[in-house]
Design a protein around this motif. Sequence first.
Motif, PDB file in Angstrom:
ATOM      1  N   HIS A   1       0.860  -1.371  -0.037  1.00 47.58           N
ATOM      2  CA  HIS A   1       0.078   0.034  -0.153  1.00 47.58           C
ATOM      3  C   HIS A   1       0.958   1.155  -0.044  1.00 47.58           C
ATOM      4  O   HIS A   1       0.868   2.106   0.800  1.00 47.58           O
ATOM      5  CB  HIS A   1      -0.943   0.130   1.109  1.00 47.58           C
ATOM      6  N   SER A   2       1.681   1.415  -1.353  1.00 44.55           N
ATOM      7  CA  SER A   2       2.466   2.867  -1.194  1.00 44.55           C
ATOM      8  C   SER A   2       1.369   4.002  -1.223  1.00 44.55           C
ATOM      9  O   SER A   2       0.397   3.762  -1.769  1.00 44.55           O
ATOM     10  CB  SER A   2       3.143   2.758  -2.433  1.00 44.55           C
ATOM     11  N   ALA A   3       1.926   5.213  -0.965  1.00 47.34           N
ATOM     12  CA  ALA A   3       0.895   6.116  -1.060  1.00 47.34           C
ATOM     13  C   ALA A   3       0.840   6.501  -2.461  1.00 47.34           C
ATOM     14  O   ALA A   3      -0.361   7.000  -2.524  1.00 47.34           O
ATOM     15  CB  ALA A   3       1.909   7.438  -0.452  1.00 47.34           C
ATOM     16  N   GLU A   4       1.598   6.498  -3.392  1.00 51.98           N
ATOM     17  CA  GLU A   4       1.250   6.759  -4.753  1.00 51.98           C
ATOM     18  C   GLU A   4       0.012   5.872  -5.364  1.00 51.98           C
ATOM     19  O   GLU A   4      -0.887   6.432  -5.856  1.00 51.98           O
ATOM     20  CB  GLU A   4       2.360   6.723  -5.526  1.00 51.98           C
ATOM     21  N   PHE A   5       0.115   4.411  -4.912  1.00 51.23           N
ATOM     22  CA  PHE A   5      -0.643   3.774  -5.662  1.00 51.23           C
ATOM     23  C   PHE A   5      -1.947   3.814  -5.054  1.00 51.23           C
ATOM     24  O   PHE A   5      -3.083   3.796  -5.692  1.00 51.23           O
ATOM     25  CB  PHE A   5      -0.304   2.162  -5.425  1.00 51.23           C
ATOM     26  N   CYS A   6      -2.091   4.119  -3.714  1.00 56.03           N
ATOM     27  CA  CYS A   6      -3.522   4.173  -2.956  1.00 56.03           C
ATOM     28  C   CYS A   6      -4.038   5.540  -3.176  1.00 56.03           C
ATOM     29  O   CYS A   6      -5.352   5.581  -3.550  1.00 56.03           O
ATOM     30  CB  CYS A   6      -3.265   4.402  -1.410  1.00 56.03           C
ATOM     31  N   ASN A   7      -3.347   6.649  -3.489  1.00 57.14           N
ATOM     32  CA  ASN A   7      -3.808   7.767  -4.164  1.00 57.14           C
ATOM     33  C   ASN A   7      -4.403   7.715  -5.568  1.00 57.14           C
ATOM     34  O   ASN A   7      -5.602   8.354  -5.747  1.00 57.14           O
ATOM     35  CB  ASN A   7      -2.645   9.055  -4.058  1.00 57.14           C
ATOM     36  N   GLN A   8      -3.771   7.109  -6.464  1.00 59.90           N
ATOM     37  CA  GLN A   8      -4.218   6.891  -7.863  1.00 59.90           C
ATOM     38  C   GLN A   8      -5.451   6.110  -7.618  1.00 59.90           C
ATOM     39  O   GLN A   8      -6.469   6.447  -8.321  1.00 59.90           O
ATOM     40  CB  GLN A   8      -3.170   6.133  -8.538  1.00 59.90           C
ATOM     41  N   LEU A   9      -5.570   5.107  -6.922  1.00 53.66           N
ATOM     42  CA  LEU A   9      -6.706   4.128  -6.764  1.00 53.66           C
ATOM     43  C   LEU A   9      -7.793   4.866  -6.402  1.00 53.66           C
ATOM     44  O   LEU A   9      -9.105   4.782  -6.565  1.00 53.66           O
ATOM     45  CB  LEU A   9      -6.441   2.977  -5.877  1.00 53.66           C
ATOM     46  N   GLY A  10      -7.644   5.913  -5.415  1.00 53.71           N
ATOM     47  CA  GLY A  10      -8.662   6.656  -4.500  1.00 53.71           C
ATOM     48  C   GLY A  10      -9.232   7.332  -5.798  1.00 53.71           C
ATOM     49  O   GLY A  10     -10.498   7.609  -5.901  1.00 53.71           O
ATOM     50  N   ILE A  11      -8.406   8.163  -6.791  1.00 57.49           N
ATOM     51  CA  ILE A  11      -8.911   8.816  -7.928  1.00 57.49           C
ATOM     52  C   ILE A  11      -9.885   8.109  -8.686  1.00 57.49           C
ATOM     53  O   ILE A  11     -10.943   8.573  -9.027  1.00 57.49           O
ATOM     54  CB  ILE A  11      -7.887   9.429  -8.688  1.00 57.49           C
TER      55      ILE A  11
ATOM     56  N   ARG B   1      -5.435   5.805   3.456  1.00 60.39           N
ATOM     57  CA  ARG B   1      -4.361   4.802   3.503  1.00 60.39           C
ATOM     58  C   ARG B   1      -3.045   5.475   2.727  1.00 60.39           C
ATOM     59  O   ARG B   1      -2.091   5.170   3.206  1.00 60.39           O
ATOM     60  CB  ARG B   1      -4.771   3.595   2.770  1.00 60.39           C
ATOM     61  N   ALA B   2      -3.058   6.350   1.978  1.00 58.51           N
ATOM     62  CA  ALA B   2      -2.127   6.871   1.149  1.00 58.51           C
ATOM     63  C   ALA B   2      -1.333   7.926   2.276  1.00 58.51           C
ATOM     64  O   ALA B   2      -0.222   7.856   2.524  1.00 58.51           O
ATOM     65  CB  ALA B   2      -2.495   7.803   0.150  1.00 58.51           C
ATOM     66  N   LEU B   3      -2.231   8.547   3.073  1.00 56.26           N
ATOM     67  CA  LEU B   3      -1.734   9.495   4.067  1.00 56.26           C
ATOM     68  C   LEU B   3      -1.289   8.668   5.434  1.00 56.26           C
ATOM     69  O   LEU B   3      -0.203   9.498   5.951  1.00 56.26           O
ATOM     70  CB  LEU B   3      -2.805  10.289   4.555  1.00 56.26           C
ATOM     71  N   LYS B   4      -1.648   7.661   5.574  1.00 54.28           N
ATOM     72  CA  LYS B   4      -0.936   6.705   6.605  1.00 54.28           C
ATOM     73  C   LYS B   4       0.407   6.391   6.230  1.00 54.28           C
ATOM     74  O   LYS B   4       1.397   6.554   7.205  1.00 54.28           O
ATOM     75  CB  LYS B   4      -1.947   5.364   6.947  1.00 54.28           C
ATOM     76  N   SER B   5       0.553   6.193   5.164  1.00 52.02           N
ATOM     77  CA  SER B   5       1.796   5.533   4.381  1.00 52.02           C
ATOM     78  C   SER B   5       2.807   6.820   4.603  1.00 52.02           C
ATOM     79  O   SER B   5       3.862   6.870   4.479  1.00 52.02           O
ATOM     80  CB  SER B   5       1.693   5.148   3.285  1.00 52.02           C
ATOM     81  N   HIS B   6       2.088   8.175   3.973  1.00 48.57           N
ATOM     82  CA  HIS B   6       3.020   9.117   3.491  1.00 48.57           C
ATOM     83  C   HIS B   6       2.210  10.424   4.293  1.00 48.57           C
ATOM     84  O   HIS B   6       1.404  11.182   3.093  1.00 48.57           O
ATOM     85  CB  HIS B   6       3.316   9.609   2.092  1.00 48.57           C
TER      86      HIS B   6
ATOM     87  N   VAL C   1       0.879  16.117  -0.082  1.00 47.55           N
ATOM     88  CA  VAL C   1      -0.164  17.188  -0.486  1.00 47.55           C
ATOM     89  C   VAL C   1      -1.396  16.692  -1.466  1.00 47.55           C
ATOM     90  O   VAL C   1      -2.416  17.079  -1.300  1.00 47.55           O
ATOM     91  CB  VAL C   1       0.463  18.421  -0.955  1.00 47.55           C
ATOM     92  N   GLU C   2      -0.868  15.928  -2.417  1.00 50.82           N
ATOM     93  CA  GLU C   2      -2.016  15.591  -3.363  1.00 50.82           C
ATOM     94  C   GLU C   2      -2.928  14.712  -2.541  1.00 50.82           C
ATOM     95  O   GLU C   2      -4.238  14.833  -3.009  1.00 50.82           O
ATOM     96  CB  GLU C   2      -1.476  15.124  -4.521  1.00 50.82           C
ATOM     97  N   ALA C   3      -2.731  13.806  -1.870  1.00 51.27           N
ATOM     98  CA  ALA C   3      -3.720  13.052  -1.148  1.00 51.27           C
ATOM     99  C   ALA C   3      -4.491  13.737  -0.229  1.00 51.27           C
ATOM    100  O   ALA C   3      -5.724  13.536   0.030  1.00 51.27           O
ATOM    101  CB  ALA C   3      -3.109  11.810  -0.304  1.00 51.27           C
TER     102      ALA C   3
END
Length: 628
Positions: free
Chosen positions: A203-213, A230-235, A239-241
């Motif tokens: 669950h990397s921040a980048e992948f979770c953020n993209q999946l959320g989009i 989940r993205a913010l838990k990792s990172h 800011v984008e998340a």
Amino acid sequence: MPSELENAYTLHRQKRFAEAEKIYRRLLKKDKKNRDINNLLGLLCLETARPRDACEFLKRALREFPDDPQSWFNLGLAHIQLREFSPAINAFRKAVRLAPERVEARNALGNALRLEGRLSEAGKELREAEKLQPGHPAVLCNMGLLLLENGQSAASIAKFRQAIHIQPNLADAHSGLAKATMASGNWSEAAALLGRAIDRFGHSAEFCNQLGICYNKLGQQSQAADCFRRALKSHPQMVEALLNLGITAEQIGALEEAENALVEAVRLDPGCTQAWFHLSLLKTHELTNAELDLMRLQWNGNDLDDERRYHLGFALGRALEKRSDYQASFRYTKAARTILAKQHIVDLATEEKKLIELRQAFSARADKPGTSAQKHGPVFVFGMPRSGTTVTEQILASHTGVKALGETGLVAMIANKLENSSGKTWPRAVVEDSPTIREQLSNELSAALGLNTEQQVVETTPDNFQYLGLIRWLLPGAVLIHCTRHPLDTCLSIYQHPLSGNHSYANTLESLAGYYKLYLRMMAMWRPVFNECLLEWPLEQLVAEPELSTRRLLNHCGLPFEAACLQFNKTQRTVRTPSASQVRQPLNSAGIGRWKRFAEDLKPLIASLVEEPLSGLSSEVLVAREKS
């Protein structure tokens, strides 16, 4: 390398960052100018998302040894993290000059040029990188991103797939493939790709953020919000998340979470102007003096591109209106609209031609759309944007017998299919229709709307006023709700909001008035055709007499009265319009007569609309303007 430094470096490579940093700093106290320690500390800060600290250590290393290409390369990466693209380009250029054979430096230079919008130069550098090492996966990824920026999503997808074929475990390639697939509009496939990437990489921040989009685009806002969390838990500092969570939380009615996320986004990055804009829309947040000062500081700087600047202009306009500084508010809003006017040219002549063709198309038909309202047909809520369509849908959605779809744009899609099948442009395509095509499109629209449900379906795309003939032609039992509001309040609200979709008419007061008059003429054409199945629904009447108006609305839709419809602000559902925060509040009269605060600035709009008899405005409006 001394043994203690070797130990720290081993810990560093094992990602035991805190232990490694402790040793590095202890060694640095003994030898502040040590090039290796400063460089390693800079690299460690980069890996722990502290680019500003990384810059400090790397610059120290370069003062001692200015010809170290690795330090220049790492400094460039730090500036990229800070979104400082010009300094990053300078650093990478020095790394390339010192080590021209290094593909990594040339690749990073190309990527930095892309990020600054210098796409032609970026392509040149990336092609040089490809020559240095053909098939280098990281270069393929950056080429994929460049192609994506140039609107070549299919070619971009091919580059990312090539990179994955060469290096299956390259996370950036999987991320890029998902981005390119998202850009092609295939949200379901992109979500599947990201799900597999998360299974592979975690669950990397980048992948979770993209999946959320993706989930947001698919209308699954609750799942989207979970992904952003989940993205913010990792990172936590992504800011984008934070921005995405703020927007999505507002849509699902979690206003406190939305506010917290957006406040944190602008704290971390004051240049995140979309966060300022959504923060200005939240009814639960009053911008502080310090926040306003920070917004003005951003506005007066030179670091904003046009997109970020117009978002900030709208945000300042909204914030200053809340403080009753109407002149300054309008000045910022007008500046934002001026930026958009340069990017999007309005074509009112085409819209007027469409109105004439609509009149000809439906007057020529022997089987004009029916006028009898079947009380259990689908309900279409429409009108000019900002006329009360969202609150009307929210009232209906509070009824147990209603399934609200939001703004789907389905009717416009069906109009496009009719064009494609007939070979004629809309609305001429409807004149010489085939009964087979008509039945096919009717079934398709019914299925897309989900008309097999026991509940009454409500669709709320505002500009469906253009397609009323098509709606009743395909669905004779459709119920029509025309939302209206004082013309000047409507136009002012449109002017103050950067609406999604094609609304270029809103960028000047003159073109806004012109489009509004076309809308009035279009509705004047439809009214005699649809009489009893069409309900005129004034926002001002709803505010003055909420229960009476609500009963009238429900009765027109064939629905029994339910008290929950009067407490629509308590209904938990997703709202994806600029009114998402507003419909969580009880009805109030704050939006009625707002135009009077801006009467002096609205002169061109007022003068134009007063000339149009259908507007219902008169010289009394001019008098009110002079008194304001």
